[in-house]
Design an enzyme around this catalytic site. Structure first.
Site, PDB file in Angstrom:
ATOM      1  N   LYS A 124       0.923  -1.235  -0.050  1.00 27.87           N
ATOM      2  CA  LYS A 124      -0.469   0.410   0.065  1.00 27.87           C
ATOM      3  C   LYS A 124       1.011   0.764  -0.120  1.00 27.87           C
ATOM      4  O   LYS A 124       0.815   1.942  -0.919  1.00 27.87           O
ATOM      5  CB  LYS A 124      -0.790  -0.032   1.271  1.00 27.87           C
ATOM      6  CG  LYS A 124      -2.199  -0.776   1.464  1.00 27.87           C
ATOM      7  CD  LYS A 124      -3.120  -1.388   2.544  1.00 27.87           C
ATOM      8  CE  LYS A 124      -4.169  -2.044   2.573  1.00 27.87           C
ATOM      9  NZ  LYS A 124      -4.225  -3.088   1.907  1.00 27.87           N
ATOM     10  N   GLU A 208      -3.271   6.569   7.628  1.00 26.87           N
ATOM     11  CA  GLU A 208      -4.235   7.841   7.005  1.00 26.87           C
ATOM     12  C   GLU A 208      -4.929   8.307   7.244  1.00 26.87           C
ATOM     13  O   GLU A 208      -5.759   7.871   8.655  1.00 26.87           O
ATOM     14  CB  GLU A 208      -5.095   5.978   6.616  1.00 26.87           C
ATOM     15  CG  GLU A 208      -4.746   6.069   4.837  1.00 26.87           C
ATOM     16  CD  GLU A 208      -5.192   4.854   3.629  1.00 26.87           C
ATOM     17  OE1 GLU A 208      -6.295   5.223   3.973  1.00 26.87           O
ATOM     18  OE2 GLU A 208      -4.254   4.734   3.053  1.00 26.87           O
ATOM     19  N   HIS A 243     -14.631  -4.308   7.030  1.00 28.85           N
ATOM     20  CA  HIS A 243     -13.910  -3.843   6.662  1.00 28.85           C
ATOM     21  C   HIS A 243     -13.525  -5.346   5.100  1.00 28.85           C
ATOM     22  O   HIS A 243     -12.717  -5.178   4.739  1.00 28.85           O
ATOM     23  CB  HIS A 243     -11.960  -3.688   7.120  1.00 28.85           C
ATOM     24  CG  HIS A 243     -11.961  -2.664   7.973  1.00 28.85           C
ATOM     25  ND1 HIS A 243     -13.061  -1.612   7.606  1.00 28.85           N
ATOM     26  CD2 HIS A 243     -12.172  -2.701   9.255  1.00 28.85           C
ATOM     27  CE1 HIS A 243     -12.761  -0.908   8.572  1.00 28.85           C
ATOM     28  NE2 HIS A 243     -12.531  -1.374   9.987  1.00 28.85           N
ATOM     29  N   ARG A 299      -4.378  -8.791  -9.183  1.00 29.43           N
ATOM     30  CA  ARG A 299      -5.159 -10.020  -9.311  1.00 29.43           C
ATOM     31  C   ARG A 299      -6.457 -10.036  -9.701  1.00 29.43           C
ATOM     32  O   ARG A 299      -6.648  -8.710  -9.719  1.00 29.43           O
ATOM     33  CB  ARG A 299      -5.082 -10.790  -8.284  1.00 29.43           C
ATOM     34  CG  ARG A 299      -5.798 -10.028  -6.962  1.00 29.43           C
ATOM     35  CD  ARG A 299      -5.904 -11.052  -5.924  1.00 29.43           C
ATOM     36  NE  ARG A 299      -5.927 -10.202  -4.154  1.00 29.43           N
ATOM     37  CZ  ARG A 299      -7.111  -9.793  -3.904  1.00 29.43           C
ATOM     38  NH1 ARG A 299      -8.370 -10.577  -4.792  1.00 29.43           N
ATOM     39  NH2 ARG A 299      -7.354  -8.792  -3.157  1.00 29.43           N
TER      40      ARG A 299
HETATM   41  P1  ADP Z   1      -7.082  -4.726   2.172  1.00 26.16           P
HETATM   42  O1  ADP Z   1      -6.031  -4.595   1.889  1.00 26.16           O
HETATM   43  O2  ADP Z   1      -7.181  -5.322   3.764  1.00 26.16           O
HETATM   44  O3  ADP Z   1      -8.862  -4.872   1.336  1.00 26.16           O
HETATM   45  P2  ADP Z   1      -8.129  -1.454   2.529  1.00 26.16           P
HETATM   46  O4  ADP Z   1      -7.348  -0.453   2.161  1.00 26.16           O
HETATM   47  O5  ADP Z   1      -8.459  -1.613   0.697  1.00 26.16           O
HETATM   48  O6  ADP Z   1      -7.470  -3.081   2.741  1.00 26.16           O
HETATM   49  O7  ADP Z   1      -8.898  -1.445   3.331  1.00 26.16           O
HETATM   50  C1  ADP Z   1     -10.080  -1.915   3.673  1.00 26.16           C
HETATM   51  C2  ADP Z   1     -11.746  -1.098   4.311  1.00 26.16           C
HETATM   52  O8  ADP Z   1     -11.215  -0.912   4.875  1.00 26.16           O
HETATM   53  C3  ADP Z   1     -11.590  -0.426   2.622  1.00 26.16           C
HETATM   54  O9  ADP Z   1     -12.880  -1.133   1.889  1.00 26.16           O
HETATM   55  C4  ADP Z   1     -12.927   0.450   3.311  1.00 26.16           C
HETATM   56  O10 ADP Z   1     -13.990  -0.183   3.696  1.00 26.16           O
HETATM   57  C5  ADP Z   1     -12.246   0.789   4.639  1.00 26.16           C
HETATM   58  N1  ADP Z   1     -10.834   1.806   4.510  1.00 26.16           N
HETATM   59  C6  ADP Z   1      -9.686   2.123   3.885  1.00 26.16           C
HETATM   60  N2  ADP Z   1      -9.404   2.844   4.281  1.00 26.16           N
HETATM   61  C7  ADP Z   1      -9.794   3.670   4.637  1.00 26.16           C
HETATM   62  C8  ADP Z   1     -10.484   4.997   4.783  1.00 26.16           C
HETATM   63  N3  ADP Z   1      -8.654   5.706   5.033  1.00 26.16           N
HETATM   64  N4  ADP Z   1     -11.095   5.782   6.001  1.00 26.16           N
HETATM   65  C9  ADP Z   1     -12.223   5.163   6.093  1.00 26.16           C
HETATM   66  N5  ADP Z   1     -12.148   3.752   5.466  1.00 26.16           N
HETATM   67  C10 ADP Z   1     -10.515   3.126   5.068  1.00 26.16           C
HETATM   68  P1  ADP Z   2     -11.461  -8.694  -2.937  1.00 26.08           P
HETATM   69  O1  ADP Z   2     -10.598  -9.696  -3.783  1.00 26.08           O
HETATM   70  O2  ADP Z   2     -12.552  -8.082  -3.678  1.00 26.08           O
HETATM   71  O3  ADP Z   2     -10.006  -7.610  -1.936  1.00 26.08           O
HETATM   72  P2  ADP Z   2     -11.087  -9.880   0.017  1.00 26.08           P
HETATM   73  O4  ADP Z   2     -10.155  -9.063   0.107  1.00 26.08           O
HETATM   74  O5  ADP Z   2     -12.635 -10.240   0.952  1.00 26.08           O
HETATM   75  O6  ADP Z   2     -11.680  -9.279  -1.639  1.00 26.08           O
HETATM   76  O7  ADP Z   2     -10.891 -11.767  -1.024  1.00 26.08           O
HETATM   77  C1  ADP Z   2      -9.121 -11.596  -0.829  1.00 26.08           C
HETATM   78  C2  ADP Z   2      -8.843 -12.129   0.182  1.00 26.08           C
HETATM   79  O8  ADP Z   2      -9.771 -13.027   1.563  1.00 26.08           O
HETATM   80  C3  ADP Z   2      -7.817 -12.710  -0.172  1.00 26.08           C
HETATM   81  O9  ADP Z   2      -6.171 -12.090  -0.235  1.00 26.08           O
HETATM   82  C4  ADP Z   2      -7.445 -14.433   0.834  1.00 26.08           C
HETATM   83  O10 ADP Z   2      -7.006 -12.833   2.322  1.00 26.08           O
HETATM   84  C5  ADP Z   2      -8.971 -14.628   1.423  1.00 26.08           C
HETATM   85  N1  ADP Z   2      -9.783 -15.422   0.444  1.00 26.08           N
HETATM   86  C6  ADP Z   2     -11.284 -15.728   0.243  1.00 26.08           C
HETATM   87  N2  ADP Z   2     -11.195 -16.663   0.027  1.00 26.08           N
HETATM   88  C7  ADP Z   2      -9.548 -17.100  -0.839  1.00 26.08           C
HETATM   89  C8  ADP Z   2      -9.939 -17.937  -1.358  1.00 26.08           C
HETATM   90  N3  ADP Z   2     -11.274 -19.163  -1.521  1.00 26.08           N
HETATM   91  N4  ADP Z   2      -8.690 -19.242  -0.717  1.00 26.08           N
HETATM   92  C9  ADP Z   2      -7.618 -18.151  -0.317  1.00 26.08           C
HETATM   93  N5  ADP Z   2      -7.574 -17.106   0.154  1.00 26.08           N
HETATM   94  C10 ADP Z   2      -9.461 -16.755   0.532  1.00 26.08           C
END
Ligand code: ADP
Ligand code: ADP
Ligand code: MG
Length: 667
Positions: A124, A208, A243, A299
């Site tokens: 990130k 953030e 989240h 991905r």
């Molecule tokens: P991950 O790698 O776990 O997907 P993300 O950075 O995509 O992490 O954040 C996951 C979720 O957390 C987002 O979809 C949102 O709902 C919340 N989130 C992330 N960043 C922020 C932010 N700066 N302020 C508020 N909510 C956030």
């Molecule tokens: P997105 O693909 O939208 O970011 P998520 O972050 O919830 O949604 O899903 C991806 C993450 O969820 C992966 O990084 C892993 O931690 C977990 N995950 C979900 N389903 C699987 C699966 N079938 N095998 C392995 N990891 C999985």
């Protein structure tokens, strides 16, 4: 690096994943004429993805790090089977640059971006530095290398509380903490670091500004190795728990056409900054006014089907074509947005117990047919086991329709018609969620599920729901008896328009609960249900296998199976076994003589539960029929002896066919 070495045509593809995504990739790969190789752990010997592939290789023990995360074993599996390419799916090693590099070093095509791109965009912090340079708007905060307490504290102060402390390597919502004041910062960093170290082996943090009650909006992009890069519109994934996404839709109902183009252009700019190759997603949060970049996922994503349904593009096919070294088949202005799609993630988990995963054997797995705009991407079948070792997602149900409202209705219908038993699933929760009035009107933010959890998980039926269903079933049963088996389905004879007005009283029990009394007013004029002092308006429309119901202004669809005085119901709020009591007390009278147990509806005998000659208590189970995707157990009508069984497991029986004979003990 010479891209012709990285991306070239291949015939055999190894899928380094499991569950629904492995099945999904295999489906398209086969359709493209490729040979497919699955990999599996000891826990997955009988898993669906193994059965679907042309070949399968055992990687090792159940634990992910001994199997699906074991790079050496994966490369070895490819070598052994002559696989020339690897699709990583999502999760596991899909965003692991070392794995992409190891594939390349072993002469395999990695279906995805290069290791360099992954390194640049996978963290990130790194991706935010790149986006900043490319002029893509970021959430204010800190993503530098220095990780000492003083630097992080100063950064939080500068961004202004509340802030989000986030693991740079994070995913799936882990390694993330909301911090509301300076005093909370130190402990939050310590705990987030600990979680990140354990989950990702990397505890670098970024800070953030916490956007209050935001929405999550993301853009699907895909690039080829010839320098073409496209955006395939956006998805909205605001409905999250902890989240993590639960419901995803495309397009976002929040954006207008101008905002849509702005966010898609920002995403193309972001991916263009690294000349991105492969499918990827640029994620943003929105405060309702502006959108801010949060991360890139290098991905295919869980929710990619909603994009496929609104664009008509098979994203896995495009991923494979890009991996072949081909140019993308369409230009940006040829990508058209058509209709609306909504996806629900079906998990083996218990929403009333903090979404605790549920493991065990899936005894029943009946999902509706993939027709009428419904698509189901599943990784499990009846009889499969859900193990504690992996993600508990079982399947995704996705609905497409010309409009958002109809897509939601179709998805809800699909969920209501699903019958999964043996493990706890979130299906009723998903149904409650997508039909919530605020979801309908898109009045949501990422905190919605948490705030509404009690409403969304109340397992109790709506007031009057069971009472009404029981009364309807009793009337249907009477009418069927009156029609003397002339109709194929009891619902065909069901009429709600008797001449004049009728009032009827009913009495029934839920499970072994107390007897309840209600009365029903129907016929000409509005129909009402009276329970004690309350009177509720309703309408009923019979259909195959049940009826559509509107009760006190709430519409839903009910599936019902009637067998004698037993009633099995699947309603909006859950699944229930009812028993109704004949108001003239006939059933409590002592019975003598013989009684034939007949099939209440056409079905299949799935279990015989008593042996000929067995002594039966009143209500003792005799056999189980599968009727309209539901199991229905036929029971002894009174105490007696099972004189004969006239069917066996597997028999397909017509309605009214004699299945067993019970002789009353006459005591
Ligand atoms: P991950 O790698 O776990 O997907 P993300 O950075 O995509 O992490 O954040 C996951 C979720 O957390 C987002 O979809 C949102 O709902 C919340 N989130 C992330 N960043 C922020 C932010 N700066 N302020 C508020 N909510 C956030
Ligand atoms: P997105 O693909 O939208 O970011 P998520 O972050 O919830 O949604 O899903 C991806 C993450 O969820 C992966 O990084 C892993 O931690 C977990 N995950 C979900 N389903 C699987 C699966 N079938 N095998 C392995 N990891 C999985
Ligand atoms: Mg994310």
């Amino acid at each position: 690096m010479d891209r012709s070495k990285l991306y070239r045509r291949f015939r055999t593809l190894l899928i380094a994943n499991r569950g629904e995504i492995a099945c999904r990739v295999i489906r398209t790969a086969r359709a493209m004429g490729l040979r497919t190789v699955a990999v599996y752990s000891e826990a997955d010997r009988d898993a669906m993805h193994v059965a679907l592939a042309d070949e399968a290789v055992l990687l090792g023990p159940a634990r992910a790090r001994d199997s699906y995360l074991n790079v050496e074993r994966l490369i070895e599996a490819a070598r052994k089977t002559g696989a020339e390419a690897v699709h990583p799916g999502y999760g596991f090693l899909s965003e692991n640059a070392e794995f992409a590099q190891a594939c390349y070093d072993a002469g395999l095509v990695f279906v995805g971006p290069t290791a360099e791109m992954m390194t640049a965009m996978g963290s990130k912090s790194g991706s935010k530095a790149l986006m900043e340079k490319a002029g893509v708007p970021l959430v204010p905060g800190y993503h530098g290398d220095a990780q000492d307490d003083a630097t992080l504290a100063k950064a939080a102060e500068k961004a202004g509380f509340p802030v989000l402390v986030k693991a740079s390597a994070g995913g799936g919502g882990r390694g993330m903490r909301i911090v509301r004041s300076a005093a909370e910062l130190g402990p939050a960093i310590v705990s987030a670091k600990r979680e990140a170290k354990a989950a990702f082996g990397d505890d670098r943090m970024l800070i953030e500004k916490y956007v209050d009650n935001p929405r999550h909006i993301e853009v699907q992009i895909i690039g080829d190795s010839q320098g073409n890069l496209l955006s395939l519109f956006e998805r909205e994934c605001t409905l999250q728990r902890r989240h993590q996404k639960v419901i995803e839709e495309a397009p976002s109902p929040t954006l207008n056409a101008v905002q849509r183009e702005t966010v898609c252009a920002a995403a193309r700019k972001a991916a263009g900054a690294v000349n991105y190759v492969g499918a990827g997603t640029i994620e943003f949060v929105s405060d309702g006014k502006d959108v801010f970049f949060i991360e890139m996922n290098t991905r295919l994503q869980v929710e990619h089907p909603v994009t496929e349904l609104i664009t008509g593009i098979d994203l896995v096919e495009w991923q494979l074509r890009v991996a072949f070294g081909e140019a993308l088949p369409l230009k940006q202005d040829e990508i058209k947005l058509n209709g609306h799609a909504v996806e629900a993630r079906v998990y083996a988990e218990n929403p009333t117990k903090n979404f605790m995963p549920s493991v065990g054997k899936i005894s029943t797995w009946r999902l509706p047919a993939e027709t009428g705009g419904l698509r189901i991407d599943a990784g499990y079948r009846e009889g499969d086991s859900v193990s504690p070792y992996y993600d508990a997602m079982l399947a995704k149900m996705i609905a497409w329709a010309p409009t958002r409202d109809v897509a939601i209705d179709r998805l809800n219908r699909g969920l209501e018609e699903s019958d999964v038993r043996g493990i706890v699933t979130n299906i009723p929760f998903l149904s409650a969620l997508i039909t919530h009035p605020k979801v309908r009107t898109n009045a949501i933010d990422t905190g919605f599920i948490e705030r509404e959890l009690t409403v969304l998980t109340s397992a109790s039926p709506a007031p009057g729901e069971l009472e009404l269903c029981a009364a309807v079933a009793a009337i249907v049963n009477e009418e069927r008896q009156a029609a003397q088996g002339q109709a194929n389905s009891p619902w065909q004879t069901f009429g709600w328009q008797p001449v004049g007005r009728r009032q009827r009283n009913f009495s029934f029990r839920v499970g072994h609960g107390p007897e309840q009394k209600i009365s029903l007013n129907y016929g000409s004029g509005p129909s009402t249900l009276v329970i004690g002092e309350r009177e509720l308006a309703f309408t009923i429309a019979a259909k195959d296998g049940g009826f559509d119901l509107a009760l006190d202004g709430v519409k839903s669809s009910v599936a019902a199976v009637i067998a004698g005085h037993e009633l099995y119901l699947r309603t909006r709020t859950g699944r229930f076994d009812l028993h109704w009591v004949d108001q003239f007390g006939g059933e409590t009278e002592e019975q003598t003589g013989e009684d034939k147990i007949a099939a209440p509806l056409p079905g299949t005998v799935v279990a015989v539960l008593a042996e000929e000659g067995a002594k039966l208590d009143k209500g003792a189970p005799i056999l189980t029929l599968e009727v309209m995707k539901m199991e229905q157990t036929l029971r002894a009508p009174y105490a007696g002896v099972l004189k004969s069984i006239k069917c066996k497991v597997g028999d397909i029986v017509q309605e009214g066919i004699e299945l067993a004979v019970v002789e009353a003990s006459g005591e």
